[in-house]
Design a protein around this motif. Sequence first.
Motif, short mmCIF file in Angstrom:
data_model
loop_
_atom_site.label_atom_id
_atom_site.label_comp_id
_atom_site.label_asym_id
_atom_site.label_seq_id
_atom_site.Cartn_x
_atom_site.Cartn_y
_atom_site.Cartn_z
N TYR A 1 12.08 26.24 16.98
CA TYR A 1 12.77 25.23 18.10
C TYR A 1 12.67 23.94 17.42
O TYR A 1 11.88 23.57 16.63
CB TYR A 1 11.57 25.43 19.35
CG TYR A 1 11.65 26.81 19.87
CD1 TYR A 1 12.58 26.80 21.23
CD2 TYR A 1 10.89 27.80 19.76
CE1 TYR A 1 12.58 27.99 21.83
CE2 TYR A 1 10.82 28.84 20.25
CZ TYR A 1 11.68 29.11 21.42
OH TYR A 1 11.69 30.35 22.11
N GLU A 2 13.74 23.19 18.36
CA GLU A 2 13.85 21.71 17.92
C GLU A 2 14.08 20.79 19.14
O GLU A 2 14.43 21.35 20.19
CB GLU A 2 15.08 21.45 17.03
CG GLU A 2 15.24 20.14 16.63
CD GLU A 2 16.92 19.82 15.92
OE1 GLU A 2 16.66 20.18 14.66
OE2 GLU A 2 17.90 19.77 16.64
N LYS A 19 12.11 16.56 16.77
CA LYS A 19 10.78 17.34 16.09
C LYS A 19 11.18 18.73 16.06
O LYS A 19 11.63 19.26 16.97
CB LYS A 19 9.50 17.04 16.55
CG LYS A 19 9.02 15.45 16.59
CD LYS A 19 8.56 15.24 15.12
CE LYS A 19 8.10 13.76 15.14
NZ LYS A 19 7.65 13.23 13.75
N GLN A 20 10.64 19.61 14.98
CA GLN A 20 10.89 20.93 14.98
C GLN A 20 9.50 21.58 15.38
O GLN A 20 8.44 21.00 14.71
CB GLN A 20 11.67 21.37 13.86
CG GLN A 20 12.87 21.16 13.53
CD GLN A 20 13.65 21.53 12.44
OE1 GLN A 20 12.97 21.84 11.33
NE2 GLN A 20 15.09 21.44 12.34
N PHE A 21 9.50 22.61 15.97
CA PHE A 21 8.34 23.61 16.09
C PHE A 21 8.49 24.81 16.21
O PHE A 21 9.53 25.46 16.65
CB PHE A 21 7.50 22.84 17.03
CG PHE A 21 8.17 23.17 18.72
CD1 PHE A 21 7.61 24.25 19.45
CD2 PHE A 21 8.76 22.20 19.04
CE1 PHE A 21 8.18 24.35 20.53
CE2 PHE A 21 9.45 22.40 20.48
CZ PHE A 21 9.19 23.51 21.04
N ILE A 22 7.34 25.74 15.99
CA ILE A 22 7.57 27.05 16.04
C ILE A 22 6.72 27.69 17.20
O ILE A 22 5.38 27.44 17.27
CB ILE A 22 7.11 27.88 14.74
CG1 ILE A 22 8.08 27.15 13.54
CG2 ILE A 22 7.10 29.44 14.80
CD1 ILE A 22 7.86 27.72 12.26
N ILE A 23 7.19 28.79 17.96
CA ILE A 23 6.34 29.27 18.94
C ILE A 23 6.38 30.66 18.54
O ILE A 23 7.45 31.46 18.16
CB ILE A 23 6.96 29.26 20.30
CG1 ILE A 23 6.94 27.84 20.91
CG2 ILE A 23 6.15 30.20 21.25
CD1 ILE A 23 7.50 27.71 22.23
N SER A 61 5.95 32.71 12.04
CA SER A 61 5.45 31.54 11.56
C SER A 61 5.00 32.02 10.28
O SER A 61 4.64 31.05 9.29
CB SER A 61 3.89 31.12 12.21
OG SER A 61 3.21 32.50 12.41
#
Length: 291
Positions: A1-2, A19-23, A61
Amino acid sequence: YEITATVKDKGNHEAADTKQFIIDETKPAIADIVISGEQNEGSDWYCGDINISGNVQDHGSGLKTVTVTINDEKVETEAASGNVKEIKIDLSAEEVSSIASKDGKYEIKIVAEDLAGNKNTLSESFYADSVKPSITISGVDQGACINQKPEITITSNDKYADQGTISVIVLQDGVEINTMNKNGSQASLTDFESDGEYEIRATSTDAAGNTSDEETISFIYDTASPSVDDIKISGMKREGSDWFYDTVTFEMKGSDILSGLKTVTISINEEEIINEEPEGGQEAVVSEVFD
């Protein structure tokens, strides 16, 4: 996700940050687990080295650790990186045997954890035994001569002997008269109907197909009494008389065709005058001179 955050002031100036993140809520996948190794024909048990292979994947992940245990004993723990981890473990027969097992069953457990903390567990089981059993024969001593029907017990000594087979061959006077195959850890023999020289040969094969060394015992079953014949009495007699008046010689012959003679005894008026142990053999001739 961004995710992007944008702010603008009253002067119409703008600033933004991304920012980028992972769920990741998905567990790692454990697949293609294969157990292979040496097996005896007709048995599902492993009796030698064992090979374990498979792979673990996580396309979220990414993998963190992969742990492999057998019967709760840790075999391998590796820090993992990336999305795919190949599992390849080679265990010698000695290494497998050193792992505690109650009934020969071994459970492989693979635990995979990804960087998001998701865990997945997969278990597979197999049976293994690489140690050949031993076998004992009791109820009669090796080389014994007996006059009562024996009760012989054959016992297999193995971790998992109750799942194996005892094989027995009975010979009488060198001729095979009986064979027996019995599942379990113990077998009995009581069928000895006639006198003779017997030989018992026994082996045990466990559930994995491991076969013991052959155990052999020989004995003589003899219910027949020895024979006494050809008793001769000679000496000096006067003509017309049955009385001896001088030196008298006694001679007798004893025999036993199966177990052989143990002792020879001569008594006169219940007084024992000779008690000898013949030097082996099935026949003995004893003589004595009396003045």
